[in-house]
Design a protein around this motif. Structure first.
Motif, PDB file in Angstrom:
ATOM      1  N   GLY A  89      75.718  99.443  76.277  1.00 38.56           N
ATOM      2  CA  GLY A  89      74.438  98.930  75.831  1.00 38.56           C
ATOM      3  C   GLY A  89      74.539  97.880  74.738  1.00 38.56           C
ATOM      4  O   GLY A  89      73.561  97.172  74.461  1.00 38.56           O
ATOM      5  N   ASP A  90      75.696  97.775  74.126  1.00 36.93           N
ATOM      6  CA  ASP A  90      75.890  96.796  73.051  1.00 36.93           C
ATOM      7  C   ASP A  90      76.045  95.380  73.612  1.00 36.93           C
ATOM      8  O   ASP A  90      76.159  95.175  74.829  1.00 36.93           O
ATOM      9  N   SER A  91      76.103  94.425  72.693  1.00 41.60           N
ATOM     10  CA  SER A  91      76.296  93.020  73.049  1.00 41.60           C
ATOM     11  C   SER A  91      77.497  92.446  72.310  1.00 41.60           C
ATOM     12  O   SER A  91      77.850  92.913  71.219  1.00 41.60           O
ATOM     13  N   LEU A  92      78.089  91.444  72.906  1.00 38.45           N
ATOM     14  CA  LEU A  92      79.191  90.711  72.296  1.00 38.45           C
ATOM     15  C   LEU A  92      79.045  89.250  72.653  1.00 38.45           C
ATOM     16  O   LEU A  92      78.576  88.928  73.748  1.00 38.45           O
ATOM     17  N   ARG A  93      79.490  88.373  71.765  1.00 38.29           N
ATOM     18  CA  ARG A  93      79.591  86.975  72.114  1.00 38.29           C
ATOM     19  C   ARG A  93      81.065  86.576  72.064  1.00 38.29           C
ATOM     20  O   ARG A  93      81.687  86.643  71.006  1.00 38.29           O
ATOM     21  N   LEU A  94      81.581  86.188  73.202  1.00 39.51           N
ATOM     22  CA  LEU A  94      82.941  85.707  73.289  1.00 39.51           C
ATOM     23  C   LEU A  94      82.936  84.197  73.111  1.00 39.51           C
ATOM     24  O   LEU A  94      82.024  83.510  73.561  1.00 39.51           O
ATOM     25  N   PHE A 111      86.075  86.419  88.950  1.00 40.88           N
ATOM     26  CA  PHE A 111      85.191  85.422  88.361  1.00 40.88           C
ATOM     27  C   PHE A 111      84.022  86.102  87.671  1.00 40.88           C
ATOM     28  O   PHE A 111      83.472  87.085  88.181  1.00 40.88           O
ATOM     29  N   VAL A 112      83.629  85.544  86.520  1.00 38.46           N
ATOM     30  CA  VAL A 112      82.483  86.065  85.782  1.00 38.46           C
ATOM     31  C   VAL A 112      81.360  85.035  85.707  1.00 38.46           C
ATOM     32  O   VAL A 112      80.225  85.305  86.103  1.00 38.46           O
ATOM     33  N   ALA A 113      81.686  83.845  85.187  1.00 34.91           N
ATOM     34  CA  ALA A 113      80.652  82.826  84.998  1.00 34.91           C
ATOM     35  C   ALA A 113      81.307  81.455  84.886  1.00 34.91           C
ATOM     36  O   ALA A 113      82.471  81.352  84.498  1.00 34.91           O
ATOM     37  N   ALA A 114      80.531  80.421  85.195  1.00 32.48           N
ATOM     38  CA  ALA A 114      81.025  79.057  85.084  1.00 32.48           C
ATOM     39  C   ALA A 114      79.900  78.143  84.619  1.00 32.48           C
ATOM     40  O   ALA A 114      78.714  78.425  84.824  1.00 32.48           O
ATOM     41  N   ILE A 115      80.300  77.038  84.002  1.00 35.39           N
ATOM     42  CA  ILE A 115      79.331  76.073  83.493  1.00 35.39           C
ATOM     43  C   ILE A 115      79.855  74.671  83.750  1.00 35.39           C
ATOM     44  O   ILE A 115      81.057  74.421  83.661  1.00 35.39           O
ATOM     45  N   SER A 116      78.966  73.766  84.075  1.00 33.03           N
ATOM     46  CA  SER A 116      79.365  72.392  84.354  1.00 33.03           C
ATOM     47  C   SER A 116      79.685  71.640  83.071  1.00 33.03           C
ATOM     48  O   SER A 116      79.441  72.131  81.955  1.00 33.03           O
ATOM     49  N   VAL A 147      77.224  90.450  86.852  1.00 28.90           N
ATOM     50  CA  VAL A 147      76.847  90.158  85.470  1.00 28.90           C
ATOM     51  C   VAL A 147      75.543  89.367  85.374  1.00 28.90           C
ATOM     52  O   VAL A 147      75.038  89.146  84.263  1.00 28.90           O
ATOM     53  N   LYS A 148      75.006  88.960  86.500  1.00 25.42           N
ATOM     54  CA  LYS A 148      73.803  88.139  86.504  1.00 25.42           C
ATOM     55  C   LYS A 148      72.664  88.873  85.805  1.00 25.42           C
ATOM     56  O   LYS A 148      72.419  90.050  86.052  1.00 25.42           O
ATOM     57  N   GLY A 149      71.994  88.186  84.889  1.00 28.53           N
ATOM     58  CA  GLY A 149      70.910  88.784  84.129  1.00 28.53           C
ATOM     59  C   GLY A 149      71.354  89.460  82.848  1.00 28.53           C
ATOM     60  O   GLY A 149      70.524  89.789  81.995  1.00 28.53           O
ATOM     61  N   ARG A 150      72.654  89.684  82.709  1.00 29.60           N
ATOM     62  CA  ARG A 150      73.173  90.324  81.493  1.00 29.60           C
ATOM     63  C   ARG A 150      74.049  89.386  80.671  1.00 29.60           C
ATOM     64  O   ARG A 150      74.060  89.471  79.441  1.00 29.60           O
ATOM     65  N   ASP A 201      79.218  74.120  73.719  1.00 22.82           N
ATOM     66  CA  ASP A 201      78.887  73.156  72.682  1.00 22.82           C
ATOM     67  C   ASP A 201      79.970  72.091  72.728  1.00 22.82           C
ATOM     68  O   ASP A 201      81.077  72.302  72.205  1.00 22.82           O
ATOM     69  N   ASN A 202      79.680  70.984  73.344  1.00 28.71           N
ATOM     70  CA  ASN A 202      80.696  69.943  73.511  1.00 28.71           C
ATOM     71  C   ASN A 202      81.083  69.301  72.188  1.00 28.71           C
ATOM     72  O   ASN A 202      82.188  68.771  72.054  1.00 28.71           O
ATOM     73  N   ALA A 203      80.206  69.354  71.212  1.00 28.20           N
ATOM     74  CA  ALA A 203      80.546  68.800  69.899  1.00 28.20           C
ATOM     75  C   ALA A 203      81.593  69.660  69.200  1.00 28.20           C
ATOM     76  O   ALA A 203      82.337  69.164  68.344  1.00 28.20           O
ATOM     77  N   LYS A 204      81.633  70.943  69.555  1.00 34.18           N
ATOM     78  CA  LYS A 204      82.580  71.869  68.936  1.00 34.18           C
ATOM     79  C   LYS A 204      83.731  72.223  69.870  1.00 34.18           C
ATOM     80  O   LYS A 204      84.574  73.060  69.522  1.00 34.18           O
ATOM     81  N   ASN A 205      83.744  71.629  71.056  1.00 32.96           N
ATOM     82  CA  ASN A 205      84.794  71.937  72.044  1.00 32.96           C
ATOM     83  C   ASN A 205      84.918  73.444  72.287  1.00 32.96           C
ATOM     84  O   ASN A 205      86.024  73.998  72.343  1.00 32.96           O
ATOM     85  N   THR A 206      83.780  74.081  72.434  1.00 38.04           N
ATOM     86  CA  THR A 206      83.757  75.535  72.546  1.00 38.04           C
ATOM     87  C   THR A 206      82.820  75.973  73.678  1.00 38.04           C
ATOM     88  O   THR A 206      81.738  75.401  73.839  1.00 38.04           O
ATOM     89  N   VAL A 207      83.259  76.968  74.403  1.00 39.13           N
ATOM     90  CA  VAL A 207      82.421  77.608  75.419  1.00 39.13           C
ATOM     91  C   VAL A 207      82.218  79.060  75.012  1.00 39.13           C
ATOM     92  O   VAL A 207      83.112  79.679  74.415  1.00 39.13           O
ATOM     93  N   TYR A 208      81.042  79.576  75.306  1.00 37.28           N
ATOM     94  CA  TYR A 208      80.671  80.919  74.888  1.00 37.28           C
ATOM     95  C   TYR A 208      80.294  81.776  76.094  1.00 37.28           C
ATOM     96  O   TYR A 208      79.873  81.271  77.139  1.00 37.28           O
ATOM     97  N   LEU A 209      80.445  83.076  75.912  1.00 41.23           N
ATOM     98  CA  LEU A 209      79.938  84.021  76.904  1.00 41.23           C
ATOM     99  C   LEU A 209      79.191  85.105  76.132  1.00 41.23           C
ATOM    100  O   LEU A 209      79.815  85.915  75.432  1.00 41.23           O
ATOM    101  N   GLN A 210      77.890  85.069  76.208  1.00 43.25           N
ATOM    102  CA  GLN A 210      77.071  86.109  75.593  1.00 43.25           C
ATOM    103  C   GLN A 210      76.955  87.259  76.589  1.00 43.25           C
ATOM    104  O   GLN A 210      76.487  87.080  77.707  1.00 43.25           O
ATOM    105  N   THR A 211      77.408  88.421  76.158  1.00 41.12           N
ATOM    106  CA  THR A 211      77.397  89.591  77.037  1.00 41.12           C
ATOM    107  C   THR A 211      76.445  90.625  76.466  1.00 41.12           C
ATOM    108  O   THR A 211      76.615  91.076  75.334  1.00 41.12           O
ATOM    109  N   ASN A 212      75.427  90.966  77.226  1.00 36.90           N
ATOM    110  CA  ASN A 212      74.417  91.944  76.800  1.00 36.90           C
ATOM    111  C   ASN A 212      74.443  93.162  77.723  1.00 36.90           C
ATOM    112  O   ASN A 212      74.953  93.099  78.838  1.00 36.90           O
ATOM    113  N   SER A 213      73.872  94.236  77.246  1.00 38.18           N
ATOM    114  CA  SER A 213      73.772  95.470  78.043  1.00 38.18           C
ATOM    115  C   SER A 213      75.108  95.829  78.667  1.00 38.18           C
ATOM    116  O   SER A 213      75.211  96.098  79.869  1.00 38.18           O
ATOM    117  N   LEU A 214      76.131  95.837  77.849  1.00 37.77           N
ATOM    118  CA  LEU A 214      77.480  96.086  78.349  1.00 37.77           C
ATOM    119  C   LEU A 214      77.616  97.480  78.947  1.00 37.77           C
ATOM    120  O   LEU A 214      77.010  98.447  78.459  1.00 37.77           O
TER     121      LEU A 214
END
Length: 124
Positions: A15-20, A47-52, A64-67, A73-86
């Protein structure tokens, strides 16, 4: 040479969340699609998720869809994965990867560079 460094994984309760996070260095980050994959003990990487490249398109595994939400953030050269309702079945090593192209891809063969992974453990 491209380097991808994941962070944010840890032990959480159901039920917890994490941001990777995945910090990239090397070739132009904003030109390439990014993805998250995971591998649970005794299972194949999935596979979990992808972004253009621009962040305008995203794609998720049904499990994982919906969760989970992928963002970048291209300015920070960083990609994130917000994971909810684990859930306990989300327990795995999570890897980020950089695609060979700019659009969304969902197969590991379409990704050229990989990080070392970050462990996410979800207790019941």
């Amino acid at each position: 040479q491209v380097q991808l460094v994941e962070s944010g994984g840890r032990l959480v309760q159901a039920g917890d969340s994490l941001r990777l996070s995945c910090a990239a260095s090397g070739r132009t980050f904003s030109s390439y699609g990014m993805g998250w994959f995971r591998q649970a003990p005794g299972k194949e990487r999935e596979f979990v998720a992808a972004i253009s490249w621009s962040g305008g398109s995203t794609y998720y595994a049904d499990s994982v869809k919906g969760r989970f939400t992928i963002s970048r953030d291209n300015a920070k050269n960083t990609v994130y994965l917000q994971t909810n309702s684990l859930k306990p079945e989300d327990t795995a090593v999570y890897y980020c990867a950089q695609s060979t192209a700019g659009w969304v891809r969902s197969t590991s063969e379409d990704y050229k560079y990989w990080g070392q992974g970050t462990q996410v453990t979800v207790s019941s």
